[in-house]
Design an enzyme around this catalytic site. Structure first.
Site, short mmCIF file in Angstrom:
data_model
loop_
_atom_site.label_atom_id
_atom_site.label_comp_id
_atom_site.label_asym_id
_atom_site.label_seq_id
_atom_site.Cartn_x
_atom_site.Cartn_y
_atom_site.Cartn_z
N LYS A 232 22.98 -17.55 -20.02
CA LYS A 232 22.32 -18.83 -19.82
C LYS A 232 22.00 -19.52 -21.14
O LYS A 232 22.28 -20.71 -21.33
CB LYS A 232 21.02 -18.64 -19.01
CG LYS A 232 20.17 -19.88 -18.87
CD LYS A 232 20.93 -21.02 -18.20
CE LYS A 232 20.04 -22.26 -18.07
NZ LYS A 232 20.77 -23.38 -17.44
N CYS A 290 16.14 -28.07 -21.30
CA CYS A 290 17.00 -26.92 -21.61
C CYS A 290 17.65 -26.99 -22.99
O CYS A 290 17.41 -26.13 -23.84
CB CYS A 290 18.08 -26.79 -20.53
SG CYS A 290 17.43 -26.42 -18.90
#
Length: 478
Positions: A232, A290
């Site tokens: 991720k 993010c």
């Protein structure tokens, strides 16, 4: 290997009741899709009844989405599952004890990126709440983006301390990072492959059972918890790197007097077996929760690694350098604004600036870490006046967000496009000129929204990201 957990899970039976902690851009669509699956009986969404976000509880229980961008299908799905009695939002964390599985979708920002110290306060609180009510046979899944090794260390330790149970023996623990983008939340969850990493095989298998029913085109890719964490953080770091490469190319093209979009089209045209030339788009900056911090999670993971890093001595990480390039783009937007105003003999001090777009991504209300914010700070520090328009973002701390674009543009010396909201693509020079009342209005395009020639021919002073072919144009007198 102990078979205790496998036996507990077998005796417990299939997952039927699920909880999701964190009713935001990740948690809401995830909970909705779980509730819509005929494999599961009921889903609880957990939301603190706080002054800032407690309003979501009633909205969600009435089948309304608190997300105010364009999110296809979400409002309809929420109405469907609440009418069916399959979803409920609650501030009562003691109800975690009712569940078979619970996921945590809580933000993990960095308090100080330079020190590689994340702010895990909210995540720790969420994990403690789970630990207090954890029962044997439950599955706990972290969906938040986290520093590699967090699942195996911090999360495990807190859960075991609060519950008195043992991960991998009494309950299952896994990491299954979200992979969504605002504007396509439901579709992303269903169609993207799902990375699932447990602390052991039983945990991984149980997490696979949880996520498989909500996938349509995507497949589950099982791995270890730490590998899932690295996957991720690395995929977001790579995207940030690709954007930085496009942004640096745009700066180069400006310096060389050429159009970056011509160059981009040329690069993108090279296709064929074994050829990969994927190139993203340049722009006014990178925002969101993010990409602005996941590089630092990856870098911190290396610091916590089991082996010394073998890397060129004294060389800066290319990933951190990419972050610096992307963080520079709002500064470049400021520099373009100053340079354009100078062309009409105006100083930035006292200038009236109309900013179009506050959200970091088009047609969304997501205003987390927007590149518009550092630009705003520079503009105000320089003594300019600023009005901000955004059709989707309802509020932001210490920023007045206007909903009338005409009011925003009226009397402006410069119009600065920061977000590619679809309504900005229909901007017309004659309309803007009438609103500003100026012979020469500056227009700065950070998202390649307008046709430069149309505005230049109408007497505007234009500058755009990567438009070296136009940024020094002759000023047309009308």
């Amino acid at each position: 290997m102990s078979h205790k957990l496998e036996n507990i899970l077998k005796e417990k039976g299939p997952i039927k009741k699920i909880g999701v902690i964190g009713m935001g851009y990740v948690g809401i669509p995830a909970a909705a899709l779980f509730a819509d699956s005929d494999k599961f009986d009921h889903v609880l969404g957990f939301q603190r009844d706080s002054p800032s976000s407690g309003y979501k509880i009633n909205m969600l229980n009435n089948g309304e989405s608190p997300l105010k961008g364009e999110e296809p299908g979400l409002e309809e799905l929420l109405k469907k599952i609440t009418d069916a009695g399959k979803f409920e939002c609650t501030p009562d964390f003691s109800r975690i004890a009712e569940l078979d599985a619970i996921t945590l979708a809580i933000q993990t920002p960095f308090a100080d990126p330079k020190a590689l110290e994340p702010d895990f306060g909210a995540l720790k609180e969420g994990i403690r709440n789970v630990g207090k009510y954890l029962k044997p046979g439950m599955l706990v899944v972290l969906e938040s983006t986290i520093t590699p090794r967090t699942t195996e260390s911090m999360a495990r330790e807190i859960l075991e301390e609060e519950s008195g149970l043992k991960a991998g023996e009494d309950f299952a623990l896994a990491h299954a990072p979200e992979r969504v983008m605002v504007g396509r939340l439901l579709r992303n969850i269903q169609e993207h492959d799902r990375i699932v990493g447990g602390i052991d095989k039983a945990s991984t298998d149980r997490a696979v059972e949880l996520y498989s029913p909500v996938l349509t085109e995507g497949k589950v890719i099982p791995m270890s918890a730490t590998a899932a964490e690295v996957t991720k953080t690395a995929e977001n770091t790579f995207r940030d790197l690709q954007i930085a490469a496009a942004n640096q190319l745009a700066l180069y093209c400006e310096a060389m007097g050429i159009n970056v979009y011509d160059v981009r089209a040329g690069i993108d045209s090279l296709k064929g077996e074994g050829i990969t030339r994927a190139i993203l788009w340049p722009g006014a900056g990178v925002g969101g929760h993010c990409l602005t911090k996941d590089t630092y999670h990856l870098e911190r993971g290396v610091k916590l690694g089991t082996e010394a890093l073998d890397y060129p001595q004294d060389a800066e990480s290319i990933y951190v350098l990419a972050r610096r390039v992307n963080d520079f783009m709002p500064v470049h937007m400021y520099n373009l604004t100053v340079a354009a105003l100078k062309r009409i003999n105006m100083d930035i001090k006292g200038a009236k600036i109309a900013m179009l777009g506050w959200a970091f991504i088009n047609d969304s209300d997501d205003a987390r870490n927007p590149p518009s914010e550092p630009y705003k700070d520079m503009i105000l520090e320089a003594g300019a006046e600023l009005k901000v328009h955004d059709p989707h973002v309802l509020s932001y701390p210490n920023v007045e967000l206007l909903k009338d674009s005409n009011e925003t543009i009226e009397g402006a010396d410069a119009v600065v496009i920061f977000t590619g909201h679809k309504e900005y693509f229909s901007l017309k020079p004659e309309d803007i000129k009438k609103l500003t009342g100026k012979e020469h209005t500056v227009i700065i395009d950070g998202r390649n929204v307008i046709d430069p020639d149309i505005f230049i021919n109408a007497g505007f002073v234009y500058k755009g990201i990567g438009r070296g072919d136009k940024n020094s144009h002759s000023i047309t007198n009308q």
